[in-house]
Design a protein around this motif. Structure first.
Motif, PDB file in Angstrom:
ATOM      1  N   GLY A  17       0.943  -0.984   0.105  1.00 26.13           N
ATOM      2  CA  GLY A  17       0.204   0.140  -0.394  1.00 26.13           C
ATOM      3  C   GLY A  17       0.835   1.655  -0.316  1.00 26.13           C
ATOM      4  N   SER A  18       2.084   0.974  -0.811  1.00 27.24           N
ATOM      5  CA  SER A  18       3.442   2.184  -0.406  1.00 27.24           C
ATOM      6  C   SER A  18       2.637   3.053  -1.873  1.00 27.24           C
ATOM      7  N   GLY A  19       2.797   4.270  -1.309  1.00 25.19           N
ATOM      8  CA  GLY A  19       3.165   5.689  -2.723  1.00 25.19           C
ATOM      9  C   GLY A  19       4.218   5.618  -3.280  1.00 25.19           C
ATOM     10  N   VAL A  20       3.752   6.378  -4.866  1.00 22.84           N
ATOM     11  CA  VAL A  20       5.410   6.723  -5.011  1.00 22.84           C
ATOM     12  C   VAL A  20       5.683   7.852  -5.786  1.00 22.84           C
ATOM     13  N   SER A  21       6.367   9.046  -5.518  1.00 21.88           N
ATOM     14  CA  SER A  21       6.155  10.393  -6.070  1.00 21.88           C
ATOM     15  C   SER A  21       6.785  10.479  -7.568  1.00 21.88           C
ATOM     16  N   HIS A  22       6.721  10.285  -8.095  1.00 19.37           N
ATOM     17  CA  HIS A  22       7.091  10.864  -9.536  1.00 19.37           C
ATOM     18  C   HIS A  22       7.564  11.962  -9.840  1.00 19.37           C
ATOM     19  N   CYS A  23       8.515  12.250 -10.308  1.00 20.96           N
ATOM     20  CA  CYS A  23       9.477  12.939  -9.942  1.00 20.96           C
ATOM     21  C   CYS A  23      10.109  13.484 -11.573  1.00 20.96           C
ATOM     22  N   PRO A  24       9.491  13.751 -12.773  1.00 20.46           N
ATOM     23  CA  PRO A  24      10.292  13.806 -14.018  1.00 20.46           C
ATOM     24  C   PRO A  24      11.422  14.613 -14.571  1.00 20.46           C
ATOM     25  N   THR A  25      11.035  15.448 -13.993  1.00 17.68           N
ATOM     26  CA  THR A  25      11.289  16.649 -14.421  1.00 17.68           C
ATOM     27  C   THR A  25      12.672  16.352 -13.693  1.00 17.68           C
ATOM     28  N   SER A  26      13.284  16.442 -12.164  1.00 15.42           N
ATOM     29  CA  SER A  26      14.613  15.105 -11.850  1.00 15.42           C
ATOM     30  C   SER A  26      14.553  14.398 -12.271  1.00 15.42           C
ATOM     31  N   ASN A  27      13.794  13.472 -12.529  1.00 12.21           N
ATOM     32  CA  ASN A  27      14.320  12.198 -13.662  1.00 12.21           C
ATOM     33  C   ASN A  27      15.437  12.702 -15.100  1.00 12.21           C
ATOM     34  N   MET A  28      14.824  13.998 -16.321  1.00  7.99           N
ATOM     35  CA  MET A  28      15.410  13.780 -16.854  1.00  7.99           C
ATOM     36  C   MET A  28      16.578  15.059 -16.717  1.00  7.99           C
ATOM     37  N   ALA A  29      16.767  15.668 -15.547  1.00 12.19           N
ATOM     38  CA  ALA A  29      17.502  16.604 -15.516  1.00 12.19           C
ATOM     39  C   ALA A  29      18.667  16.025 -15.358  1.00 12.19           C
ATOM     40  N   LEU A  30      18.783  14.900 -14.289  1.00 11.55           N
ATOM     41  CA  LEU A  30      20.185  14.143 -13.990  1.00 11.55           C
ATOM     42  C   LEU A  30      20.602  13.034 -14.475  1.00 11.55           C
ATOM     43  N   GLY A  31      19.399  12.535 -15.839  1.00  7.94           N
ATOM     44  CA  GLY A  31      19.971  11.423 -16.942  1.00  7.94           C
ATOM     45  C   GLY A  31      19.574  10.294 -15.767  1.00  7.94           C
ATOM     46  N   SER A  32      18.698  10.286 -14.998  1.00  5.82           N
ATOM     47  CA  SER A  32      17.930   8.704 -14.107  1.00  5.82           C
ATOM     48  C   SER A  32      17.214   8.128 -15.478  1.00  5.82           C
ATOM     49  N   GLY A  33      16.918   8.786 -16.068  1.00  2.87           N
ATOM     50  CA  GLY A  33      15.472   7.931 -17.040  1.00  2.87           C
ATOM     51  C   GLY A  33      14.593   8.221 -17.181  1.00  2.87           C
ATOM     52  N   ASN A  34      13.363   7.384 -17.522  1.00  2.00           N
ATOM     53  CA  ASN A  34      11.844   8.398 -17.379  1.00  2.00           C
ATOM     54  C   ASN A  34      11.101   6.962 -16.352  1.00  2.00           C
ATOM     55  N   MET A  35      10.019   7.218 -16.039  1.00  2.00           N
ATOM     56  CA  MET A  35       9.451   5.802 -15.067  1.00  2.00           C
ATOM     57  C   MET A  35       7.948   5.352 -15.714  1.00  2.00           C
ATOM     58  N   TRP A  36       7.647   4.325 -15.877  1.00  2.00           N
ATOM     59  CA  TRP A  36       7.039   4.403 -17.019  1.00  2.00           C
ATOM     60  C   TRP A  36       5.725   4.077 -15.929  1.00  2.00           C
ATOM     61  N   VAL A  37       5.040   5.373 -15.502  1.00  2.00           N
ATOM     62  CA  VAL A  37       3.725   5.462 -15.436  1.00  2.00           C
ATOM     63  C   VAL A  37       2.793   5.004 -15.420  1.00  2.00           C
ATOM     64  N   ARG A  38       2.293   4.558 -16.085  1.00  2.00           N
ATOM     65  CA  ARG A  38       1.257   3.485 -16.803  1.00  2.00           C
ATOM     66  C   ARG A  38       1.051   2.395 -16.026  1.00  2.00           C
ATOM     67  N   ARG A  39       2.189   1.401 -16.354  1.00  2.00           N
ATOM     68  CA  ARG A  39       2.967   0.517 -15.150  1.00  2.00           C
ATOM     69  C   ARG A  39       2.191   0.368 -13.898  1.00  2.00           C
ATOM     70  N   LEU A  40       2.690   1.739 -12.984  1.00  2.00           N
ATOM     71  CA  LEU A  40       2.147   1.988 -11.736  1.00  2.00           C
ATOM     72  C   LEU A  40       0.773   2.300 -11.660  1.00  2.00           C
ATOM     73  N   LEU A  41      -0.078   2.845 -12.012  1.00  2.00           N
ATOM     74  CA  LEU A  41      -1.366   3.192 -12.378  1.00  2.00           C
ATOM     75  C   LEU A  41      -2.293   1.986 -12.986  1.00  2.00           C
ATOM     76  N   ASP A  42      -2.355   1.045 -13.609  1.00  2.00           N
ATOM     77  CA  ASP A  42      -2.815  -0.233 -14.117  1.00  2.00           C
ATOM     78  C   ASP A  42      -2.645  -0.983 -12.588  1.00  2.00           C
ATOM     79  N   LYS A  43      -1.487  -0.986 -12.031  1.00  2.00           N
ATOM     80  CA  LYS A  43      -1.324  -2.046 -11.338  1.00  2.00           C
ATOM     81  C   LYS A  43      -2.633  -1.320  -9.597  1.00  2.00           C
ATOM     82  N   GLY A  44      -2.623  -0.488  -9.874  1.00  2.00           N
ATOM     83  CA  GLY A  44      -3.334  -0.304  -8.815  1.00  2.00           C
ATOM     84  C   GLY A  44      -2.237   0.654  -7.627  1.00  2.00           C
ATOM     85  N   VAL A  45      -1.024   0.966  -7.967  1.00  2.00           N
ATOM     86  CA  VAL A  45      -0.188   1.570  -7.154  1.00  2.00           C
ATOM     87  C   VAL A  45      -0.874   3.624  -7.078  1.00  2.00           C
TER      88      VAL A  45
END
Length: 484
Positions: A305-333
């Motif tokens: 039941g934990s939550g995820v904070s999606h941080c797309p701006t910093s993910n791109m700025a630091l070259g970390s990658g892009n999170m697949w948000v749809r996967r989490l939403l479809d799973k009910g996260v």
């Protein structure tokens, strides 16, 4: 009991894909709580909405002899739930835009730790925190989950600033006792890491009896903490369950970080399992980033039941990658948005929302398919109701419903004038807001020509809006920011 009545357009997310647009409505707020809502077509007609405010309120059965204030929402303006930032480092605010060519771990040592450790100076800390929270409010953020520093004294200064400025927030002291950090900037022992965290949580509880500002357990991230520190923080989180105590940390932001965790905790099969092992993966846990989560980790996070904070701006700025948000939403996260200042370059949650849209398009083009794209409606849901759910505030903030707290913003867009040959007001600002004072002109980049429908106006705001379009901000019914 003083009441405030808001008359005009209001907009909110009703679900992930459904944006409610009420062109003519009334909202009654008393003691910071929404007491009633009326919509054209349900409670009165289009012609009734043209009545003088006092006459309309009387027709709806309100006692307008009581002390009251009336806000008439002008043309091309609308009320919207306050934006929610589920991950921001107030202590890093002066470093906005400073990441050079570094990736996460290098960036921490070059920019982050030196700045944070300097905030043991209380004058410097107050100056930084005040500017950060002010900017956040001016951009329409009514609730934010903040990281402060390793210093309890510095962290408590951030609590004081939030209380004074009126923002709703969670304040976390960074627990960090491992030798990953410089010796001069880390907890002396696991015992000190837990003790100082407990001190800061207690300080919030004592300083703000209303509970608007609350402490939050904050192991910086797994590599920053020893096993004993993680174990002690897990016990502290369990002890705080009846008070709704939350925990925030980072997870799977960067591939090198994931590899580091695997090396430091070989007994655990994954990054998420490290937190679960030490009882830090709960319904009251906020996990920032999650860019490189495995399928097994997503299932584990969902089951806890934990939550995820999606941080797309910093993910791109630091070259970390892009999170697949749809996967989490479809799973009910549970998913909300984080600005992640200063990995992210802007305190504006709206910037994170549009970056979430852009990142999802990149993910889609990278092979995950068209359905991976995030819509305007979904991005705004993540910025409000999604964030509220992640922070344990579902049903309290994030929407405009009877019984919810009045955490709201007034958004103003520019009406383009007909005299476009250099005559008159280039902003074409509509009449001001009637609130016992004069109106004000607005700036910003969102130009409305008059032929756009409301869905198009909202899309323009999402993709081009900035702090200049935020005309007023309320938290708990209190007007905490006003630009007019």
């Amino acid at each position: 009991m003083a009441s405030t009545y808001y008359l005009g357009t209001f907009i909110q997310s009703r679900s992930q894909t459904n944006l409610e647009i009420v062109k003519h409505g009334t909202i009654h707020v008393s003691d910071g709580i929404i007491r009633s809502i009326h919509r054209v077509g349900e409670d009165y007609s289009e012609s009734d909405s043209l009545l003088p405010p006092s006459q309309l309120l009387r027709m709806l059965g309100y006692d307008i002899t009581e002390p009251l204030t009336i806000w008439e929402i002008p043309e091309n303006h609308f009320l919207f739930p306050g934006l929610i930032d589920t991950h921001i480092h107030a202590s890093q605010y002066p470093n906005l835009g400073l990441f050079g060519k570094t990736t996460l771990l290098e960036w921490l040592n070059k920019y982050t730790y030196p700045l944070e450790s300097s905030l043991t100076d209380p004058v410097r800390a107050k100056r930084v925190y005040t500017q950060c929270v002010n900017r956040s409010l001016q951009n329409g953020t009514t609730t934010a989950a903040y990281y402060a520093t390793q210093s309890a004294r510095s962290t408590n200064i951030l609590t004081d600033v939030l209380i004074n400025l009126g923002q709703r927030g969670f304040v976390g002291r960074c627990a960090m006792d491992s030798d990953l950090q410089p010796e001069s900037y880390r907890d002396e022992s696991p015992k000190a890491a837990v003790h100082d965290t407990k001190v800061c949580v207690a300080y919030c509880k004592e300083a703000d009896k209303s509970g608007r500002v609350r402490g939050i357990i904050t192991p910086r991230f797994a590599p920053s903490c020893s096993r004993d520190a993680l174990r002690g923080l897990g016990r502290l989180l369990a002890d705080g369950e009846k008070d709704g105590l939350l925990c925030q940390t980072h997870i799977s932001e960067n591939k090198r970080e994931v590899a580091l965790v695997k090396g430091l905790f070989p007994e655990c099969s994954s990054y998420a399992e490290v937190y679960d092992t030490y009882n830090l993966l709960t319904p009251r846990t906020v996990l920032a980033h999650g860019v490189h989560l495995t399928e097994e980790e997503v299932e584990l996070i969902k089951s806890k039941g934990s939550g995820v904070s999606h941080c797309p701006t910093s993910n791109m700025a630091l070259g970390s990658g892009n999170m697949w948000v749809r996967r989490l939403l479809d799973k009910g996260v549970k998913v909300g948005l984080g600005t992640d200042v200063s990995g992210g370059h802007d305190v504006n949650v709206l910037e994170a929302a549009r970056m979430a849209c852009f990142a999802s398009r990149s993910v889609a083009e990278g092979g995950k398919g068209e359905r991976s794209k995030i819509s305007v409606e979904e991005a705004l849901w993540l910025a409000t109701r999604g964030g509220a759910e992640v922070l344990g505030l579902k049903g309290k903030v994030g929407g405009l419903e009877v019984g919810m707290v009045w955490d709201a913003i007034l958004v103003g867009l520019n009406g383009v004038p007909f005299n476009l040959c250099g005559e008159g007001d280039v902003n074409g600002a509509p009449n001001g807001i009637h609130h016992g004072g004069k109106g004000a002109k607005i700036g910003g980049k969102v130009d409305i020509f008059g032929w756009e429908n409301w869905e198009e106006k909202v899309a323009k705001w999402l993709y081009s809006g900035d702090d200049r379009n935020i005309r007023a901000v309320w938290v708990g019914g209190k007007l905490v920011c006003r630009k007019m």
